[in-house]
Scaffold this active site. Sequence first.
Site, short mmCIF file in Angstrom:
data_model
loop_
_atom_site.label_atom_id
_atom_site.label_comp_id
_atom_site.label_asym_id
_atom_site.label_seq_id
_atom_site.Cartn_x
_atom_site.Cartn_y
_atom_site.Cartn_z
N GLY A 1 -6.38 -1.87 -8.71
CA GLY A 1 -7.16 -1.45 -7.55
C GLY A 1 -7.06 -2.33 -6.32
N SER A 2 -6.00 -3.10 -6.16
CA SER A 2 -5.92 -3.99 -4.99
C SER A 2 -5.78 -3.21 -3.69
CB SER A 2 -4.77 -4.99 -5.14
OG SER A 2 -3.51 -4.37 -4.94
N ASN A 3 -5.11 -2.07 -3.71
CA ASN A 3 -5.00 -1.25 -2.48
C ASN A 3 -6.35 -0.63 -2.14
OD1 ASN A 3 -2.20 -0.88 -1.21
ND2 ASN A 3 -1.79 -0.96 -3.39
N LYS B 1 -0.81 9.54 -12.43
CA LYS B 1 -0.69 10.93 -12.88
C LYS B 1 -0.36 11.81 -11.67
CE LYS B 1 -1.98 10.13 -17.15
NZ LYS B 1 -1.02 10.29 -18.26
N ASN C 1 -0.74 9.07 -0.35
CA ASN C 1 -0.33 8.18 -1.43
C ASN C 1 0.36 6.97 -0.83
OD1 ASN C 1 0.35 7.39 -4.20
ND2 ASN C 1 2.45 7.99 -3.69
N HIS D 1 3.21 4.11 -1.59
CA HIS D 1 4.33 3.88 -2.51
C HIS D 1 5.02 2.58 -2.10
CE1 HIS D 1 7.42 4.95 -5.41
NE2 HIS D 1 8.32 4.59 -4.51
N ASP E 1 5.93 11.64 -4.74
CA ASP E 1 6.52 10.83 -3.65
C ASP E 1 7.38 11.63 -2.68
OD1 ASP E 1 7.20 8.39 -6.22
OD2 ASP E 1 5.39 8.69 -5.02
N GLU F 1 1.50 -3.27 1.85
CA GLU F 1 0.70 -2.11 1.42
C GLU F 1 -0.76 -2.27 1.82
OE1 GLU F 1 1.31 -0.80 -2.69
OE2 GLU F 1 2.93 -2.26 -2.78
C1 GRF Z 1 0.84 -0.30 -5.72
O1 GRF Z 1 2.00 -1.10 -5.64
C2 GRF Z 1 1.13 1.06 -5.14
O2 GRF Z 1 2.11 1.05 -4.13
C3 GRF Z 1 1.65 1.82 -6.32
O3 GRF Z 1 0.90 1.36 -7.42
C4 GRF Z 1 0.46 0.02 -7.15
C5 GRF Z 1 -1.02 0.00 -7.35
O4 GRF Z 1 -1.48 -1.29 -7.25
N1 GRF Z 1 1.50 3.25 -6.14
P1 GRF Z 1 -3.07 -1.51 -7.07
O5 GRF Z 1 -3.76 -0.86 -8.25
O6 GRF Z 1 -3.48 -0.87 -5.77
O7 GRF Z 1 -3.22 -3.01 -7.04
#
Ligand code: GRF
Length: 210
Positions: free
Chosen positions: A12-14, A92, A108, A110, A151, A180
């Site tokens: 969940g870092s994003n 998923k 999304n 990526h 994607d 990101e």
């Molecule tokens: C990220 O690198 C994102 O680009 C990819 O999955 C990873 C998720 O990382 N789709 P996090 O859970 O957001 O840390």
Amino acid sequence: MLNVVVFGSGRGSNFKAVLDAMADGGIPLARISLVISNNASAGILDIARSRGITALHISQKQFETEALFVAALLETLRSHGTGLVVLAGYMKRLPPPVVHAYRNRIINIHPALLPRFGGQGMYGIHVHAAVLAAKEILSGATVHLVDEEYDRGPILLQQTVPVLPDDTPETLAARVLRVEHQLLPDAVRLFSEGRVDLNGNIMPLRSMQE
Ligand code: GRF
């Protein structure tokens, strides 16, 4: 106020980057109303709960049929007033009826420069290993609109990062992840300002003031 629902399967870092941008006042027109994960032990659910955000474990495995899963997802999204769906490490594929119901309102993130290094099997460290194997000198991150395929939808934002001669998949992943964490909040902000058109083009700010 744009209600954002985030789907994730991992740490969940994003998601946290978007949450922190909101907490800093960087995205005043949006709020995260719900986090959904297919993985009951995903870190993204813990982060959400620690910040007082509803966090639900919803997985196809919990339902007798895909139709019941889809109905549960759609009802959950409807009841939370969803204006934007964000896939932040969601492993998923969203069921087509959900993509249809929220067409052009699902994004999304990526960890590569789509359309290259995307699609089935291109996730996590595999992406960065493939970039290195291809001897690329640039990689980066992409935010795109989601359609029925992995994607593939229109690209909203991209940011490059250099690939260094001594990079490992892990060092490259870390460099891309930092980008990101800037790109995804920017994309949510642009959406909340109504600056994303249906083809994923970003309208310049001046068009908002005309
Ligand atoms: C990220 O690198 C994102 O680009 C990819 O999955 C990873 C998720 O990382 N789709 P996090 O859970 O957001 O840390």
